[in-house]
Design a protein around this motif. Structure first.
Motif, mmCIF file in Angstrom:
data_model
loop_
_atom_site.group_PDB
_atom_site.id
_atom_site.type_symbol
_atom_site.label_atom_id
_atom_site.label_comp_id
_atom_site.label_asym_id
_atom_site.label_seq_id
_atom_site.Cartn_x
_atom_site.Cartn_y
_atom_site.Cartn_z
ATOM 1 N N TRP A 63 6.733 5.847 8.423
ATOM 2 C CA TRP A 63 6.432 4.441 8.168
ATOM 3 C C TRP A 63 6.244 3.668 9.480
ATOM 4 C CZ3 TRP A 63 5.230 1.086 4.450
ATOM 5 C CH2 TRP A 63 5.467 -0.267 4.677
ATOM 6 N N ALA A 64 7.156 3.868 10.413
ATOM 7 C CA ALA A 64 7.085 3.127 11.683
ATOM 8 C C ALA A 64 5.844 3.552 12.462
ATOM 9 C CB ALA A 64 8.348 3.385 12.504
ATOM 10 N N GLN A 65 5.521 4.840 12.420
ATOM 11 C CA GLN A 65 4.402 5.359 13.201
ATOM 12 C C GLN A 65 3.061 4.958 12.589
ATOM 13 O OE1 GLN A 65 3.747 9.601 13.056
ATOM 14 N NE2 GLN A 65 3.362 9.695 15.261
ATOM 15 N N ASP A 66 3.014 4.965 11.273
ATOM 16 C CA ASP A 66 1.849 4.463 10.541
ATOM 17 C C ASP A 66 0.562 5.242 10.815
ATOM 18 O OD1 ASP A 66 0.828 2.671 8.663
ATOM 19 O OD2 ASP A 66 0.142 1.267 10.193
ATOM 20 N N ASP A 67 0.674 6.545 11.022
ATOM 21 C CA ASP A 67 -0.507 7.374 11.284
ATOM 22 C C ASP A 67 -0.956 8.166 10.056
ATOM 23 O OD1 ASP A 67 -0.846 6.640 13.878
ATOM 24 O OD2 ASP A 67 0.020 8.453 14.762
ATOM 25 N N ALA A 96 10.656 1.427 -0.558
ATOM 26 C CA ALA A 96 9.550 0.714 0.090
ATOM 27 C C ALA A 96 8.566 1.695 0.729
ATOM 28 C CB ALA A 96 10.085 -0.258 1.137
ATOM 29 N N GLY A 97 8.978 2.947 0.893
ATOM 30 C CA GLY A 97 8.114 3.919 1.544
ATOM 31 C C GLY A 97 7.584 4.966 0.593
ATOM 32 N N CYS A 98 7.667 4.700 -0.676
ATOM 33 C CA CYS A 98 7.392 5.725 -1.683
ATOM 34 C C CYS A 98 6.767 5.058 -2.906
ATOM 35 C CB CYS A 98 8.736 6.359 -2.037
ATOM 36 S SG CYS A 98 8.621 7.723 -3.150
ATOM 37 N N GLU A 99 5.742 5.651 -3.476
ATOM 38 C CA GLU A 99 5.194 5.090 -4.706
ATOM 39 C C GLU A 99 4.821 6.210 -5.657
ATOM 40 O OE1 GLU A 99 2.323 3.128 -1.889
ATOM 41 O OE2 GLU A 99 0.981 3.494 -3.576
ATOM 42 N N VAL A 100 5.211 6.051 -6.906
ATOM 43 C CA VAL A 100 4.998 7.094 -7.905
ATOM 44 C C VAL A 100 4.107 6.531 -9.004
ATOM 45 C CG1 VAL A 100 6.117 8.637 -9.547
ATOM 46 C CG2 VAL A 100 7.317 7.973 -7.451
ATOM 47 N N TYR A 101 3.042 7.240 -9.335
ATOM 48 C CA TYR A 101 2.211 6.832 -10.471
ATOM 49 C C TYR A 101 2.132 7.951 -11.486
ATOM 50 C CZ TYR A 101 0.841 2.825 -7.774
ATOM 51 O OH TYR A 101 0.879 1.655 -7.058
ATOM 52 N N ILE A 129 4.798 7.769 1.164
ATOM 53 C CA ILE A 129 4.672 8.984 0.357
ATOM 54 C C ILE A 129 4.243 8.554 -1.035
ATOM 55 C CG2 ILE A 129 5.899 10.962 -0.620
ATOM 56 C CD1 ILE A 129 7.895 10.737 1.718
ATOM 57 N N GLY A 130 3.089 8.995 -1.462
ATOM 58 C CA GLY A 130 2.613 8.699 -2.812
ATOM 59 C C GLY A 130 2.785 9.924 -3.698
ATOM 60 N N VAL A 131 3.159 9.697 -4.926
ATOM 61 C CA VAL A 131 3.344 10.799 -5.869
ATOM 62 C C VAL A 131 2.466 10.560 -7.087
ATOM 63 C CG1 VAL A 131 4.986 12.026 -7.329
ATOM 64 C CG2 VAL A 131 5.740 11.090 -5.126
ATOM 65 N N PHE A 132 1.671 11.557 -7.428
ATOM 66 C CA PHE A 132 0.913 11.509 -8.675
ATOM 67 C C PHE A 132 1.590 12.437 -9.691
ATOM 68 C CE2 PHE A 132 -3.583 10.435 -6.777
ATOM 69 C CZ PHE A 132 -3.120 9.184 -6.423
#
Lengths: 299, 299
Positions: A63-67, A96-101, A129-132
């Motif tokens: 998150w901090a690095q944002d690459d 805040a650093g993770c999203e799940v759909y 980190i995104g999760v499908f």
């Protein structure tokens, strides 16, 4: 696909469950049970706890690095344990650093677009980190088993079915190459449950009142298409497991073992990135002394 | 606002830090430090752990029941601890049931819409806990301190500033009433840090290399507008703390205490809902026996 144009953000994490990149995957040979020398349930849980803590720390730097963004895709037969695995592996990570759909039946708005549109809108941003939970792969899985669904998709000049699946595989491969080229780490998990284990889990849903709400009669109907699904999974995994977006076919009959495998692979992939706390821009840094003087002068 | 039309989904959770609903909030009287009889840091941490577990369990039922959404809004001066509080309170919750959005400077697409548009798109769906790290309240906070920002918003027939803030408060109140009426539980947290504590936290960001990336010279510039911000917060909280969308002004100088207060309020609000595992539809239930017979007949 020449090696030069291989866009893998990081070396694909090795694992006995990684689906080969040459199209040789055979689903009938892929285990649904852990090997004999697998750790016991208690050890597996303890190791999983360590890994989720590690994942949480790595995500903070991500998150901090944002690459980079990280995309985890989960596909499986019903009751294989997608929900529980996502929960077990990611619960320790800062939300805040993770999203799940979870992708269910598409809406009519979504059907008015190409089949990659609705998931594209949900891709994780850099640092996350995104999760499908299910994904565009349903377009070559459930749709392959029930090609009648295609009628709602109004495809112009629709080719014969075999050509259609090949075209979809190509679209998916190119889509994932594009994402990898632009910094997304893609990991795909097929949670591979046996037919007998699914039967037992369905029965548990019927018998245990607090699991009742998870059961739907449609699930048993889909089970009737077991072999067609297995074939569709095999074809999809063969066609789309590539170094920049590897599939892992994880044995799913033992939940603690399955969760641990997923966590190991996700953590190893993050270690493969060059994650470090960002350096402050030198110009900004030069102003730090000035700022410190202002703040210290206040007291 | 008559009691009849009060759309509160649940009784507003009482707390010494709840901002009164009658517009009498005085920010100068609101504490930034814990009371003398507050639990020690260790006790606070232990209690927080229990609460996050409880929250995780409650969210599972919220999700299964699918009747309510929960919206948590966080606003604060820089370095008050929004990020850390969100992480501490929600990390134990299944990430599939939780979504966090941080609202930074609006994009030009977002500026081409009314000021509630960009956050509306990110409202949590039923069953989920949504978190806004900053929100539409910035429109009556930073914009009130720097009204020059309004020039980028192209407001037709723009009224005088005092009228404009009152209109925005009304829009916000009505927006939140609408959400509450439709089943969203709204809780708003102002993390109230003292000017001295902010100074010390800024100095820590300057002095500790791994906190450097969180510092920006602009933060010290904004600090120069401290009193204007305090006034803007006071006015916003007075105008928009209502039973269906209460504000809580939480003392923020002690982080474990602050996090604990937020967790207590969120958990209490969920307890105020009539959460229960869903009953299966009787028609569906009648088919359970049939399904059980099919599955048992297989072996």
């Amino acid at each position: 696909m020449s090696r030069e144009s291989d866009p893998a953000v990081t070396e694909p994490v090795p694992s006995p469950y990684r689906v080969p990149f040459d199209g040789s995957f055979d689903i009938a040979d892929a285990p649904t049970e852990p090997p004999r020398d697998a750790p016991g349930k208690k050890d597996a849980k303890r190791r999983l706890e360590d890994l989720t803590e590690e994942l949480s720390d790595l995500q903070r730097i991500l998150w901090a690095q944002d690459d980079h963004a990280v995309l985890l895709i989960f596909q499986a037969m019903d009751a294989a344990g997608k929900d529980g695995t996502i929960r077990a592996v990611l619960t320790g990570v800062n939300p805040a650093g993770c999203e799940v759909y979870s992708f269910k039946q598409p809406s009519s708005l979504e059907l008015d677009h190409d089949f990659l549109w609705r998931t594209s809108r949900r891709l994780p941003e850099r640092g996350r980190i995104g999760v499908f939970n299910r994904s565009y792969y349903e377009e070559v899985l459930i749709v392959r088993v029930h090609p009648g669904i295609l009628d709602s998709q109004k495809l112009p000049g629709r080719p014969d079915l075999e050509t259609l699946w090949q075209q979809r595989f190509e679209s998916i491969r190119e889509h994932e190459r594009h994402l990898a080229r632009n910094g997304t780490v893609i990991l795909k998990f097929f949670l591979h449950v046996s037919k007998e284990e699914q039967r037992e889990r369905f029965l548990a849903r019927l018998d245990e009142p607090e699991k009742n709400w998870k059961f739907s009669a449609g699930d048993v109907r889909e089970r009737g298409h077991w072999d067609a699904y297995q074939h569709a999974y095999q074809e999809a995994l063969r066609a789309t497991s590539r170094p920049w977006a590897p599939w892992y076919a994880i044995p799913a009959d033992d939940k603690p073992f399955m969760r641990l495998q997923v966590a190991e692979i996700v953590v190893a992939a993050l270690h493969g990135l060059d994650l470090r706390w960002p350096e402050v821009d030198p110009e900004e840094k030069a102003r730090f002394d000035e700022m410190r003087a202002i703040l210290e002068g206040e007291s």
